[in-house]
Scaffold this active site. Structure first.
Site, mmCIF file in Angstrom:
data_model
loop_
_atom_site.group_PDB
_atom_site.id
_atom_site.type_symbol
_atom_site.label_atom_id
_atom_site.label_comp_id
_atom_site.label_asym_id
_atom_site.label_seq_id
_atom_site.Cartn_x
_atom_site.Cartn_y
_atom_site.Cartn_z
ATOM 1 N N HIS A 33 41.310 2.784 45.246
ATOM 2 C CA HIS A 33 41.201 2.683 46.706
ATOM 3 C C HIS A 33 42.528 2.315 47.370
ATOM 4 O O HIS A 33 42.635 2.347 48.606
ATOM 5 C CB HIS A 33 40.109 1.669 47.100
ATOM 6 C CG HIS A 33 40.550 0.239 47.075
ATOM 7 N ND1 HIS A 33 40.275 -0.614 46.020
ATOM 8 C CD2 HIS A 33 41.238 -0.503 47.963
ATOM 9 C CE1 HIS A 33 40.778 -1.801 46.282
ATOM 10 N NE2 HIS A 33 41.372 -1.764 47.457
ATOM 11 N N ASP A 55 36.478 2.591 40.799
ATOM 12 C CA ASP A 55 37.688 2.241 41.562
ATOM 13 C C ASP A 55 38.802 1.835 40.602
ATOM 14 O O ASP A 55 39.102 0.656 40.423
ATOM 15 C CB ASP A 55 37.350 1.097 42.527
ATOM 16 C CG ASP A 55 38.480 0.813 43.503
ATOM 17 O OD1 ASP A 55 39.429 1.616 43.562
ATOM 18 O OD2 ASP A 55 38.415 -0.220 44.207
ATOM 19 N N SER A 90 44.449 -6.358 46.074
ATOM 20 C CA SER A 90 43.732 -5.184 45.586
ATOM 21 C C SER A 90 44.494 -4.506 44.455
ATOM 22 O O SER A 90 45.714 -4.326 44.538
ATOM 23 C CB SER A 90 43.515 -4.180 46.717
ATOM 24 O OG SER A 90 42.539 -4.626 47.613
#
Length: 382
Positions: A180, A230, A331
């Protein structure tokens, strides 16, 4: 004509029932109505057979059957959360490389002049063990060489890169991160920084290097509008020289990791909201792992990205119990555990994926690394 015959064989095997309805007419009620469709265009034909054990025929268009077709949202080919294939030998190569990379914790030095032919090794492990059971809500600064696998991912910006995601070095030429982060869609040059400790401090003993990315490999089952699968691999433009400050971590090859205290590390924000600020120094935070059932219940299916809910086979939850969490900028970074063997190594169990705000009592969600080890091995160590 051959395709029509094949479809009809499938219908007969499902004990087909016939009614006289036209195409697009409703043929079954429910939360979403089923409609009559040509068998060749019904994406949910197999789903309909599995659900009812039979297929209801609405009629024919020439020789082609018109079937009572489930809505596309129920079709197997749409929004299906496939699980990664698991190979019997998966994990052996990763475990072998784990031990191979562990040797780089030692720095070789020349022996004193009296013993010129003897090489000595200096232990440069930066890990600290005394904090293993302490929970740090806002995280604490990491030590030099404590997380030598940490990677910063950013956009080149005239000598001052804009960092937007984290990652982990898993081999001399591959970094593991989250799909992502959308790296493949960024037009400008993306770089990976390795060996960093504080991005603003020049006197912190760190000797970082920046390496360009030559290829972005998202997992083939990843869909940008969804939270499943992901995970992504970044192929570096050149192999990096390994040593105490830049060396890969290990990959968790088994699904189970009970009774461990996980550690998240990154340069992300230390709070969420109006008072949030980025963090220049690498930080670490100890997180509690969440029971799979609690993880499933915490998210349900209310999020568009989680239309099928949490899938424990490929994701898990961590944090939230004490307000500790990863945050914006973390992330793609690793969630890892200490290894007793090999010495001074971490094993990555998760990839920071998403959550409900930072510091929330709802646990964050991580991609389960062990589910993707065969895929990683086939690319990184073919």
């Amino acid at each position: 004509m051959k395709e029509v015959v094949i479809c009809w064989v499938i219908l007969c095997s499902a004990a087909a029932k016939t009614s006289n309805l036209s195409s697009n007419e409703k043929c079954k009620n429910g939360t979403e109505p089923w409609t009559c469709q040509k068998s060749s265009t019904c994406k949910g034909l197999k789903t309909g057979i599995k659900k009812d054990g039979e297929v209801k025929l609405c009629g024919f268009v020439g020789d082609e059957p018109i079937v009572c077709c489930p809505p596309e949202s129920q079709a197997e080919v749409k929004d299906k959360v496939d699980l990664p294939s698991v190979q019997p030998e998966g994990g052996k190569k990763a475990e072998q490389k784990c031990r191979e990379y562990a040797k780089y914790v030692f720095r070789e030095v020349q022996s004193p002049a009296l013993l010129p032919d003897l090489e000595a090794k200096v232990d440069e492990c930066g890990k600290t063990y005394i904090e293993a059971l302490i929970v740090f809500k806002d995280g604490v600064p990491a030590n030099h060489n404590e997380f030598p696998h940490m990677a910063l991912i950013g956009i080149e910006n005239k000598g001052s890169p804009l960092w937007f995601c984290g990652g982990s070095l898993i081999s001399p030429n591959f970094v593991l991160t989250a799909a992502h982060c959308n790296i493949s869609n960024i037009n400008t040059s993306v770089i990976v920084r390795l060996g960093e400790l504080d991005v603003l401090e020049k006197e912190d003993k760190a000797t970082p290097i920046d390496v360009k990315i030559s290829q972005v490999i998202n997992h083939p089952m990843y869909v940008p509008s969804k939270a499943y699968h992901d995970i992504a691999l970044l192929r570096l433009e050149k192999e990096v020289e390994l040593g105490p400050s830049i060396r890969p971590l290990c990959l968790q090859t088994e699904r189970s990791f009970k009774d461990v205290k996980a550690i998240a590390s990154g340069w992300g924000y230390t709070s969420y909201g109006n008072n949030s600020s980025s963090n220049s120094h690498l930080k670490k935070v100890h997180l509690d792992l969440t029971d799979d059932n609690k993880c499933v219940n915490a998210y349900g299916t209310k999020w568009p990205k989680l239309s099928k809910g949490i899938k424990p086979e490929i994701m898990f939850c961590s944090g939230g119990n004490h307000g500790e969490d990863t945050c914006k900028g973390d992330s793609g970074g690793p969630l890892q555990v200490h290894l007793k063997d090999p010495y001074c190594m971490y094993s990555q169990i998760g990839i920071s994926s998403f959550g409900i705000g930072s510091g929330s009592t709802t646990p964050g969600v991580y991609t389960r690394v062990s589910a993707y080890v065969p895929w990683i091995e086939n690319i990184v160590w073919p």
